[in-house]
Design an enzyme around this catalytic site. Structure first.
Site, PDB file in Angstrom:
ATOM      1  N   HIS A 180       3.613  -5.042  -2.116  1.00  0.00           N
ATOM      2  CA  HIS A 180       3.455  -5.542  -0.750  1.00  0.00           C
ATOM      3  C   HIS A 180       2.400  -6.654  -0.727  1.00  0.00           C
ATOM      4  O   HIS A 180       1.314  -6.497  -1.289  1.00  0.00           O
ATOM      5  CB  HIS A 180       3.056  -4.404   0.203  1.00  0.00           C
ATOM      6  CG  HIS A 180       3.024  -4.873   1.621  1.00  0.00           C
ATOM      7  ND1 HIS A 180       4.172  -5.060   2.360  1.00  0.00           N
ATOM      8  CD2 HIS A 180       1.998  -5.263   2.412  1.00  0.00           C
ATOM      9  CE1 HIS A 180       3.849  -5.519   3.555  1.00  0.00           C
ATOM     10  NE2 HIS A 180       2.534  -5.657   3.617  1.00  0.00           N
ATOM     11  N   ILE A 196      14.525  -0.561   4.567  1.00  0.00           N
ATOM     12  CA  ILE A 196      13.776   0.692   4.618  1.00  0.00           C
ATOM     13  C   ILE A 196      14.695   1.780   4.065  1.00  0.00           C
ATOM     14  O   ILE A 196      15.790   2.008   4.605  1.00  0.00           O
ATOM     15  CB  ILE A 196      13.397   1.040   6.080  1.00  0.00           C
ATOM     16  CG1 ILE A 196      12.718  -0.143   6.782  1.00  0.00           C
ATOM     17  CG2 ILE A 196      12.532   2.304   6.124  1.00  0.00           C
ATOM     18  CD1 ILE A 196      11.427  -0.586   6.189  1.00  0.00           C
ATOM     19  N   LEU A 197      14.244   2.442   3.012  1.00  0.00           N
ATOM     20  CA  LEU A 197      15.059   3.517   2.422  1.00  0.00           C
ATOM     21  C   LEU A 197      14.862   4.808   3.221  1.00  0.00           C
ATOM     22  O   LEU A 197      13.772   5.075   3.730  1.00  0.00           O
ATOM     23  CB  LEU A 197      14.653   3.725   0.958  1.00  0.00           C
ATOM     24  CG  LEU A 197      14.960   2.531   0.039  1.00  0.00           C
ATOM     25  CD1 LEU A 197      14.202   2.658  -1.273  1.00  0.00           C
ATOM     26  CD2 LEU A 197      16.466   2.400  -0.202  1.00  0.00           C
ATOM     27  N   MET A 248      14.029  -5.828   1.119  1.00  0.00           N
ATOM     28  CA  MET A 248      13.654  -5.826   2.538  1.00  0.00           C
ATOM     29  C   MET A 248      14.426  -4.792   3.360  1.00  0.00           C
ATOM     30  O   MET A 248      14.792  -5.059   4.501  1.00  0.00           O
ATOM     31  CB  MET A 248      13.836  -7.234   3.110  1.00  0.00           C
ATOM     32  CG  MET A 248      12.889  -8.232   2.488  1.00  0.00           C
ATOM     33  SD  MET A 248      11.150  -7.718   2.603  1.00  0.00           S
ATOM     34  CE  MET A 248      10.310  -9.216   2.156  1.00  0.00           C
ATOM     35  N   GLY A 253      13.550 -13.404  -5.984  1.00  0.00           N
ATOM     36  CA  GLY A 253      13.488 -12.684  -7.251  1.00  0.00           C
ATOM     37  C   GLY A 253      12.473 -13.205  -8.245  1.00  0.00           C
ATOM     38  O   GLY A 253      12.573 -12.914  -9.438  1.00  0.00           O
ATOM     39  N   SER A 254      11.443 -13.940  -7.767  1.00  0.00           N
ATOM     40  CA  SER A 254      10.459 -14.426  -8.748  1.00  0.00           C
ATOM     41  C   SER A 254       9.691 -13.261  -9.369  1.00  0.00           C
ATOM     42  O   SER A 254       9.340 -13.302 -10.552  1.00  0.00           O
ATOM     43  CB  SER A 254       9.509 -15.446  -8.118  1.00  0.00           C
ATOM     44  OG  SER A 254       8.668 -14.848  -7.159  1.00  0.00           O
ATOM     45  N   ASN A 255       9.439 -12.213  -8.591  1.00  0.00           N
ATOM     46  CA  ASN A 255       8.765 -11.039  -9.172  1.00  0.00           C
ATOM     47  C   ASN A 255       9.680 -10.299 -10.141  1.00  0.00           C
ATOM     48  O   ASN A 255       9.216  -9.804 -11.179  1.00  0.00           O
ATOM     49  CB  ASN A 255       8.271 -10.100  -8.075  1.00  0.00           C
ATOM     50  CG  ASN A 255       6.946 -10.560  -7.512  1.00  0.00           C
ATOM     51  OD1 ASN A 255       5.916 -10.386  -8.150  1.00  0.00           O
ATOM     52  ND2 ASN A 255       6.979 -11.197  -6.346  1.00  0.00           N
ATOM     53  N   ASN A 294       6.621   0.126  -4.793  1.00  0.00           N
ATOM     54  CA  ASN A 294       6.805  -1.102  -4.011  1.00  0.00           C
ATOM     55  C   ASN A 294       5.630  -2.053  -4.203  1.00  0.00           C
ATOM     56  O   ASN A 294       4.506  -1.623  -4.477  1.00  0.00           O
ATOM     57  CB  ASN A 294       6.935  -0.746  -2.520  1.00  0.00           C
ATOM     58  CG  ASN A 294       7.269  -1.956  -1.668  1.00  0.00           C
ATOM     59  OD1 ASN A 294       8.092  -2.800  -2.057  1.00  0.00           O
ATOM     60  ND2 ASN A 294       6.638  -2.083  -0.517  1.00  0.00           N
TER      61      ASN A 294
HETATM   62  C1  GAR Z   1       6.896 -10.796  -2.516  1.00  0.00           C
HETATM   63  O1  GAR Z   1       5.814 -11.541  -2.013  1.00  0.00           O
HETATM   64  C2  GAR Z   1       6.738  -9.336  -2.133  1.00  0.00           C
HETATM   65  O2  GAR Z   1       5.394  -8.921  -2.111  1.00  0.00           O
HETATM   66  C3  GAR Z   1       7.336  -9.330  -0.750  1.00  0.00           C
HETATM   67  O3  GAR Z   1       8.470 -10.152  -0.866  1.00  0.00           O
HETATM   68  C4  GAR Z   1       8.189 -11.191  -1.795  1.00  0.00           C
HETATM   69  C5  GAR Z   1       9.365 -11.308  -2.738  1.00  0.00           C
HETATM   70  O4  GAR Z   1       9.293 -12.489  -3.494  1.00  0.00           O
HETATM   71  N1  GAR Z   1       7.668  -7.989  -0.328  1.00  0.00           N
HETATM   72  C6  GAR Z   1       7.531  -7.562   0.915  1.00  0.00           C
HETATM   73  O5  GAR Z   1       7.133  -8.266   1.839  1.00  0.00           O
HETATM   74  C7  GAR Z   1       7.908  -6.107   1.138  1.00  0.00           C
HETATM   75  N2  GAR Z   1       7.575  -5.714   2.458  1.00  0.00           N
HETATM   76  P1  GAR Z   1      10.276 -12.690  -4.739  1.00  0.00           P
HETATM   77  O6  GAR Z   1      11.694 -12.397  -4.227  1.00  0.00           O
HETATM   78  O7  GAR Z   1      10.117 -14.124  -5.138  1.00  0.00           O
HETATM   79  O8  GAR Z   1       9.859 -11.718  -5.799  1.00  0.00           O
END
Ligand code: GAR
Length: 189
Positions: free
Chosen positions: A108, A91-92, A89, A13-15, A106
């Site tokens: 990526h 697929i909807l 993670m 969840g850092s994003n 999304n």
């Molecule tokens: C992020 O790097 C995002 O781009 C990736 O998961 C990570 C989540 O990090 N998403 C995918 O790979 C989607 N296919 P976070 O939980 O620290 O935000």
């Protein structure tokens, strides 16, 4: 005008946290975090940030359709305009995506259309490409195939390790995702 969004997460969840911290300047309000398991660390971040979170535990539902009904019920208490995936993670289904047509976005960790799927950073690193990056895109019924909203390239240097590349990608995500969302919400893409 401020748009109401829901963030979906499956991991650290850092994003999500970065979006929450930049929400006021980016023109959105995170009304709720949806997590797909009780182990999702993003839920702890939501508590600290005073953002409501709802765990819709995939393992508690017999199939994807019932799981997605659970998500839609959870969202129904909030007036959500956009769904923002941040490390979600799953697929909807096409049915779910159609219910929020052009309103699911999304993030990526590669330069799409290269390195789709769950391990975008590692796959690019192992392939040996010299340039990878980050993509923000609309979600359609394919996997990582929706219309691209924004991209930033990240150079892989000779001395980069997988760990240092992961760090570069995440730092790039923290810049790009809020900016790209702002563009969407302003109607610029
Ligand atoms: C992020 O790097 C995002 O781009 C990736 O998961 C990570 C989540 O990090 N998403 C995918 O790979 C989607 N296919 P976070 O939980 O620290 O935000």
């Amino acid at each position: 005008m401020v748009s109401n969004i829901a963030v979906f997460a499956s991991g650290g969840g850092s994003n999500f946290e970065n979006l929450a911290l930049k929400s006021a300047e980016s023109g959105f309000d995170i009304k709720v975090l949806i997590a797909d398991s009780p182990d999702v660390f993003a839920v702890k971040r939501a508590e600290k940030l005073n953002i409501p979170s709802i765990i819709v535990d995939r393992s508690a539902y017999a199939d994807k359709q019932k799981f997605e009904t659970g998500i839609r019920e959870a969202l129904s208490d909030f007036d959500i305009e956009y769904i923002v995936l941040a490390g979600f993670m799953r697929i909807l289904s096409a049915e779910f995506i159609n219910a929020y047509k052009d309103r699911i976005i999304n993030l990526h960790p590669s330069l799409l259309p290269s390195f789709k799927g769950k391990n975008g950073i590692e796959d690019a690193y192992n392939y040996g490409v010299k340039v990878t990056g980050v993509t923000v895109h609309y979600v359609d019924a394919g996997i990582d195939t929706g219309k691209i909203i924004a991209q930033t390239a990240v150079i892989i240097e000779e001395d980069d390790t997988l760990l240092s590349l992961e760090d570069k990608i995440h730092q790039t995500e923290y810049e790009l995702y809020p900016e790209a969302l702002k563009k969407v919400l302003d109607g610029r893409v």
